[in-house]
Design an enzyme around this catalytic site. Structure first.
Site, short mmCIF file in Angstrom:
data_model
loop_
_atom_site.label_atom_id
_atom_site.label_comp_id
_atom_site.label_asym_id
_atom_site.label_seq_id
_atom_site.Cartn_x
_atom_site.Cartn_y
_atom_site.Cartn_z
N HIS A 362 2.03 44.65 -49.11
CA HIS A 362 0.69 44.82 -49.22
C HIS A 362 -0.44 43.88 -48.58
CE1 HIS A 362 1.27 47.99 -52.51
NE2 HIS A 362 2.27 47.27 -52.79
N LYS A 541 -15.38 46.16 -54.42
CA LYS A 541 -14.09 45.87 -54.09
C LYS A 541 -13.81 44.45 -54.74
CE LYS A 541 -14.42 47.67 -49.85
NZ LYS A 541 -13.29 48.24 -49.82
N ARG A 542 -12.77 43.77 -54.61
CA ARG A 542 -12.88 42.13 -54.86
C ARG A 542 -13.69 41.70 -53.68
NH1 ARG A 542 -9.22 40.17 -59.03
NH2 ARG A 542 -9.84 38.14 -58.09
N LYS A 547 -13.30 41.22 -46.34
CA LYS A 547 -13.62 42.66 -46.89
C LYS A 547 -15.41 42.50 -46.17
CE LYS A 547 -10.66 43.18 -50.57
NZ LYS A 547 -10.02 44.42 -50.56
N THR A 649 -7.86 51.66 -51.03
CA THR A 649 -7.54 52.96 -51.80
C THR A 649 -8.88 53.43 -52.27
OG1 THR A 649 -6.96 51.50 -53.64
CG2 THR A 649 -5.18 52.57 -52.66
N LYS A 653 -10.78 57.15 -52.56
CA LYS A 653 -11.60 57.86 -53.92
C LYS A 653 -13.15 58.37 -53.63
CE LYS A 653 -9.00 54.69 -56.50
NZ LYS A 653 -9.02 52.97 -56.87
C1 26V Z 1 -1.74 38.59 -53.98
C2 26V Z 1 -1.43 37.16 -54.90
C3 26V Z 1 -1.13 36.06 -53.91
C4 26V Z 1 -0.18 35.18 -54.83
C5 26V Z 1 -0.82 34.99 -56.30
C6 26V Z 1 -0.88 36.19 -57.09
C7 26V Z 1 -1.61 37.43 -56.25
C8 26V Z 1 -1.78 38.41 -56.94
C9 26V Z 1 -2.15 39.55 -56.29
C10 26V Z 1 -2.05 39.57 -55.06
C11 26V Z 1 -2.43 41.05 -54.24
C12 26V Z 1 -2.65 40.80 -53.03
C13 26V Z 1 -2.27 42.26 -52.37
C14 26V Z 1 -2.92 43.27 -52.33
O1 26V Z 1 -3.74 43.56 -53.46
N1 26V Z 1 -3.18 44.08 -51.64
C15 26V Z 1 -3.86 45.30 -51.50
O2 26V Z 1 -2.88 46.50 -51.72
C16 26V Z 1 -3.47 47.79 -51.89
C17 26V Z 1 -2.42 48.59 -52.32
O3 26V Z 1 -1.41 48.74 -51.41
C18 26V Z 1 -4.22 47.88 -50.44
O4 26V Z 1 -4.92 49.21 -50.75
C19 26V Z 1 -5.19 46.78 -50.01
O5 26V Z 1 -5.66 47.05 -48.53
C20 26V Z 1 -4.52 45.42 -50.12
O6 26V Z 1 -5.37 44.46 -50.20
#
Ligand code: 26V
Length: 804
Positions: A362, A541-542, A547, A649, A653
């Site tokens: 992701h 969004k975050r 972004k 995503t 929406k």
């Molecule tokens: C990353 C990390 C890094 C390590 C520590 C904890 C932690 C927790 C969550 C994340 C998530 C990063 C990845 C993420 O959210 N990606 C997003 O995924 C969406 C669904 O596929 C996508 O639509 C977004 O573009 C993407 O940023």
């Protein structure tokens, strides 16, 4: 209505408000022990939730029974995050009981809307990845894919956000302080999870003797699909101590020490890590990941063996999906269980494990890729460290990768490489992203073992259109008939109607109704009054540098400046709406939040500008707020630096809800543009390739600023303290970064973004043209249903047939 079950006691098709009312009163009395005369909003919500839950249980049993009886293959979706939001209204919608529930509550003198909004969000996720997992759970139930979601039952979900003098302040989230009516505690389903300790030899085999143990206890939430035809289980694990309370210590007066093991165990499922930007290498996080994964795998193996199947037959009955690398310890843990607990040899165990596992990537951001110091990894999971090394050396010996490619490198375990090697399929989440995963993330591994495929993300149209946008959903049903909810390509049937002024006017009226509702809400909750005739321009969004909320607020300042310079011009009124949280330690993101709030204060108080520009930033953006904002949006901001947003995503929406996109060629925007057509999308900015080239010029930001009078003015105003009460120091760093460290190319894309925003104004001023664009966005959004995505995974990754 065709049903997958026949032993229905509660047939929802025959339910009347009067029946439901009786059920509600029964629960109020006997489950909650409350008298209707003294019941609070909370009591009514619980009573209604239990009455609705009763209707889910039977299809849930029927689905589970059918899967057992047929030996159907099951999908196991392992995710550290499930960003669910509220469940009550969603459940009533999927059961076809929404209006009946509303009437029943009205008969009881209660307002359904107020009850629905009393439910706290289950916010067990950070953002896109967690919300995707929630949409997938709903879609798997809708298409009849037998599945379990496995996650952690965090006591505290994502923090709540407040603003103090424009700065973000975090407070703990507390969703379980009230009773959670959707879950069933399963004390009988509990597994021991080990940590640390040592490796001993038993019968000539190396096995692990953990030094610490905790118990993982299951909590099950049924997930019901559209029309109640199928239901799956979301199984969340709560941590408990394995040791009994130390009564002896307690009796000696050592009260705190007696409670120690308990406190230690519970920290494991205490809180969701709120940082989705940088991987930190914290031991507790690794323990959480192993806690989820080991509990899930033990549960999967137990169920498989209970079905009477051989261990070696696992891939015929089990598909395990790793949602990013967070559960990538599943590879070594499955190997450990197969070898150490079930006596398999390494090679056949590898075959079995790889045939079961799939891995979804992701993110490409290097700082978010998980790598654990071998010291930490070996300390917390000594047996897994051995297994990882064995897998790595097996891989080297067998495939001879280049020396710099491997799982263990520079005293770190690379979870991406581990997940890749242990999975039979690896997928990206949009066409562009999957290409970049191939080219930039795993080029060597992909050459050795081609397995990267694309599964473009999607969102559930039940929650993100039917439920959150009643005016538009009603118009759609009136126009093309029922049934589009589970067959979203049918939205195409709206296309011929965009030539009809009557339809467009009705489309505009639905949007206007949502905008009016949002305007009222913002007045009440943010103290800003806006006109529903203005263009609602939304970025939610975050908060993350890539972004580029900064680009949006800089353009806002330029617009404000322009309006002041030319007040006589015929401006298209705009409301700029922002929403989103920053990771608590992400200083730069927090500065951007502060700037947005500071700009809002100045702009909103400017009498020269009036209704022509307002800036609103409601705090605590979450799933429920998204459901309020997205249906009211005219314009969707998807402006990330090209090559950085894996998919997005939210973009889907907004499209579904009739908001054209202003955006870059990034993530799934590329596919949105392709579906909707260039006439109905405001494209701007450098492409992913151009971004890479532009960065090669060390002066790219300076050059862009010097070429743009408008950007110079904006940066100058910020630097002078125009938005910081005359204090030039507040944004000194921020301005300096744009000039000298503009990694995300805000400056390089500024003029193009402004030009695209001017085109938006022109298009919006032509009401019929705009409505046509908006309606075409909805009509062409069918591809972005998560039902399509799930069918893709079923066919390409899981080899599972629908059970319906
Ligand atoms: C990353 C990390 C890094 C390590 C520590 C904890 C932690 C927790 C969550 C994340 C998530 C990063 C990845 C993420 O959210 N990606 C997003 O995924 C969406 C669904 O596929 C996508 O639509 C977004 O573009 C993407 O940023």
């Amino acid at each position: 209505m065709g049903r997958a079950f026949d032993r229905l006691e509660h047939d929802v098709t025959e339910l009347t408000p009067t029946h439901l009312r009786a059920d509600i009163l029964r629960h109020l009395t006997f489950t909650l022990g409350k008298d209707a005369d003294h019941a609070s909003l909370y009591d009514w919500r619980m009573a209604l939730s239990f009455a609705i839950r009763d209707r889910i249980v039977e299809p849930w049993f029927a689905s589970t029974r059918k899967t057992w009886e047929t030996g159907h293959k099951r999908v196991y979706y392992l995710s550290m995050e499930f960003l669910i939001g509220r469940l009550l209204e969603d459940a009533t919608i999927n059961l076809g009981l929404r209006d009946i529930a509303e009437s029943a509550m009205a008969e009881l003198g209660q307002d359904f809307r107020a009850i629905v909004e009393d439910e706290p969000d289950a916010a067990l996720g950070n953002g896109g990845l967690g919300r995707l997992a929630a949409c997938f759970m709903e879609s798997m139930a809708t298409v009849g894919c037998p599945a379990y979601g496995y996650g952690i039952r965090y006591e505290h979900g994502l923090f709540r956000q407040r603003f103090e003098s424009g700065r973000q302040v975090e407070t703990p989230e507390d969703w379980l302080s009230q009773r959670h009516p959707w879950e069933f505690e399963r004390p009988e389903s509990a597994y021991t999870i080990g940590f640390k300790g040592e490796i001993i030899t038993r019968d000539g085999r190396e096995v692990w003797q953990p030094g610490e143990t905790v118990l993982a206890e299951a909590y099950d939430t049924p997930v019901i699909g559209w029309e109640g035809k199928w239901a799956n289980t979301l199984r969340l694990w709560g941590a408990k101590p394995t040791t009994q309370f130390d009564l002896e210590r307690f009796n000696r007066g050592d009260y705190a020490a007696a409670a120690e093991p308990e406190a230690l165990a519970r920290t494991l499922s205490r809180v969701l890590y709120p940082d989705d930007t940088t991987y930190q290498g914290k031991e507790l996080r690794l323990k959480q990941e192993f806690f989820l994964t080991s509990a899930a795998l033990q549960d999967i193996l137990r169920r498989h063996l209970a079905g009477g199947y051989a261990v070696a037959d696992l891939p015929r009955h089990v598909a395990i999906q790793m949602n990013d690398t967070h559960p990538a310890i599943a590879g070594p843990e499955l190997m450990r269980l197969l070898m150490d607990e079930h006596g398999m040899e390494f090679d056949p165990a590898m075959e079995v494990a790889r045939a079961c596992l799939g891995y979804t990537n992701h993110t490409l951001l290097p700082e978010a890729l998980e790598r654990w110091a071998t010291y930490t990894f070996g300390n917390v999971l000594p047996r897994h460290m051995q297994i990882v090394e064995r897998i790595d050396s097996w891989h080297r010996r067998t495939f001879h990768p280049p020396h710099y490619v491997g799982i263990v490198k520079h005293h770190e375990v690379r979870m991406g490489e581990l997940a890749f090697i242990m999975a039979h399929k690896v997928n990206g989440v949009s066409a562009l992203h999957s290409d970049l995963v191939k080219q930039n993330l795993f080029p060597e591994l992909e050459k050795l073992h081609p397995r990267i495929i694309n599964e473009t993300n999607g969102v559930t149209p039940r929650r993100w259109l039917k439920m959150c946008n009643r005016p538009l959903a009603g118009l759609i049903t009136d126009t093309i008939g029922a049934g589009w909810e589970a067959d979203l390509d049918r939205l195409k049937e709206l296309e011929p109607h965009v030539a009809d002024a009557g339809f467009l006017t009705a489309f505009g009226a639905a949007k206007r109704q949502n905008k009016q509702a949002l305007a009222g809400w913002m007045q009440a909750h943010c103290g800003v009054s806006v006109s529903a005739d203005a263009l609602f321009d939304v970025q939610v969004k975050r908060i993350h540098e890539y972004k580029r909320q900064l680009l949006n607020i800089l353009e806002t300042i330029a617009r404000w400046h322009d309006i002041r310079q030319n007040p006589e011009k015929d401006w298209v009124p705009r409301v700029k709406i922002f929403g989103g949280k920053a990771a608590p330690g992400y200083v730069v993101a927090k500065e951007i939040i502060h700037l947005i709030n500071d700009v809002a204060a100045v702009v909103n108080a400017d009498p020269l500008v009036g209704d022509r520009l307002k800036v609103v930033y409601p705090p605590n953006y979450n799933v429920s707020l998204a459901e309020r904002l997205i249906p009211a949006a005219d314009l969707s901001e998807q402006i990330s630096t090209a090559g950085k947003e894996a998919s997005g995503t939210g973009n889907m929406k907004f499209m579904m809800n009739g908001a054209p996109t202003i955006g870059t060629l990034d993530g799934a925007n590329v596919e949105i543009l392709q579906e909707v057509g260039a006439d109905n999308f405001f494209l701007f900015g450098l492409t992913a390739e151009e971004v890479v080239k532009r960065r090669a010029n060390p002066d790219h930001a300076r050059d862009a600023i010097l070429a743009s009078q408008s950007l110079q003015d904006v940066l100058q105003m910020i630097a002078e303290g125009r938005f910081s009460e005359g204090d030039p120091s507040r944004y000194h760093q921020l301005v300096h970064r744009v000039w000298h460290h503009d990694y995300f190319l805000v400056a390089a894309d500024f003029d193009a973004y402004r030009a695209a925003q001017a085109e938006v104004d022109t298009a919006y001023a032509d009401r019929m043209r705009w409505l046509r664009m908006a309606a075409l966005n909805t009509a062409r959004s069918g591809f972005f249903s998560s039902d399509r995505t799930i069918r893709g995974y079923m066919a390409d990754v899981w080899s599972v047939e629908p059970a319906l």
